[in-house]
Every structure is written in C-alpha cells, then in structure tokens.
Enzyme design. Sequence first.
Site, short mmCIF file in Angstrom:
data_model
loop_
_atom_site.label_atom_id
_atom_site.label_comp_id
_atom_site.label_asym_id
_atom_site.label_seq_id
_atom_site.Cartn_x
_atom_site.Cartn_y
_atom_site.Cartn_z
N LYS A 81 3.56 -75.90 0.00
CA LYS A 81 2.47 -76.60 0.70
C LYS A 81 1.12 -75.94 0.44
O LYS A 81 0.11 -76.34 1.00
CB LYS A 81 2.73 -76.57 2.23
CG LYS A 81 3.94 -77.37 2.67
CD LYS A 81 4.02 -77.45 4.20
CE LYS A 81 4.79 -76.31 4.78
NZ LYS A 81 5.00 -76.41 6.25
N LYS A 107 0.40 -72.84 1.33
CA LYS A 107 0.07 -71.98 2.48
C LYS A 107 0.79 -70.64 2.34
O LYS A 107 1.89 -70.59 1.77
CB LYS A 107 0.56 -72.62 3.78
CG LYS A 107 -0.32 -73.73 4.31
CD LYS A 107 0.32 -74.44 5.49
CE LYS A 107 0.18 -73.70 6.80
NZ LYS A 107 0.65 -74.54 7.95
#
Length: 153
Positions: free
Chosen positions: A45, A47
């Site tokens: 993602k 992140k």
Amino acid sequence: MGKVVITYGTFDLLHVGHVRLLRRLKALGDTLIVGVSTDAFNAQKGKASIYPFEERREIIKSISFVDKVIPEETWDQKASDVKEYGVDILAMGDDWAGKFDTLSSDVEIVYLPRTEGISTTDIRTVISRVEEDKLLALECAIDQVSRLAKKLR
Ligand code: CTP
C-alpha cells in the site's frame, strides 16, 4: 460466538481513536475480530509503520474488547474471512465509506464515524517535528563550539 464483527487496519502508534473505534465495534455484536495489516501488505500500500506487525498484533490482542487478531495480508481476503469466521458485520471507520460495499450481499457493512482530531499520521508529524527541533539545536551547538574553537586558535 454470537454475532461476529470484523474490522481491518494498521493500528500503528495506537491512539484513542483506535480504542474508541474498537470499543464501538465490539458493542455492535458479541465477538470482535481484528485483521491487523502485515508489514508486507503495508509495503504494497506504500506505507511503512513505526511498530512492526508482531508488536501491533500484540498490542491489539491485549485490548479487552478484542476477541481475536488475524493478519491482513491482501485486499481480497475479506470475502474468505467472512465465510471462514461466520462474520455478520464488516465494519470500518468512515474514511473507508463505500469502499467495501461490493461485499454487502454476503455481510452487513457498517462505517462508523472517526474520532475527530487524532490519527497516526498526526502523531508521526509531531514526532518528526521533535526530531527536526533536536537536529536544529544540535546544529546550533556545533556552530557555537566551532566558533569558540576558532577563537581559541
Ligand atoms: N480510526 C478512527 N478514528 C481515528 C483514527 C482512526 O475511528 N481518529 C479508525 C479508522 O477509520 C480505521 C481504524 O481506526 O477503521 C484503523 O485506522 P488506521 O488507518 O490504522 O489509523 P489512522 O490513525 O487513520 O492512521 P493513518 O493516519 O496512517 O491513516
């Protein structure tokens, strides 16, 4: 098991918004399952959490109103989790509003309002400001020492 509720998230740097959400989710049913995003899924993602998966899992597991923690490894696992755990409600904070509606034929989807004014991102910003302040103070100190050293030459 009674009524089973499931939710998903990273839950990094646990804060009161997370705790309040989990408390409200537990109140929707009898059993609360939390899918904690793995580090590999977060990387997918784009992140990176401060606390690694194992620590985030341990922290979430220790919350009295959380009954079970599972790893969240893919976007697609929700449908199979719903079947595997006999889930009645899939619930998330309302920053996800509408995102999981495609599953609504298999499970009730609920979006709860987020707690205002706090997020992991906010906490990370504060921490990085503190780090910047420390660096600035260090630069000032080095500057002063080097000026002093020049005078002593
Ligand atoms: N959540 C909430 N209230 C907040 C922050 C988060 O109810 N103030 C909920 C989110 O809606 C989500 C769950 O907590 O359902 C896990 O969110 P997560 O993304 O891990 O936390 P955030 O603080 O939103 O993190 P970030 O700032 O990285 O998005």
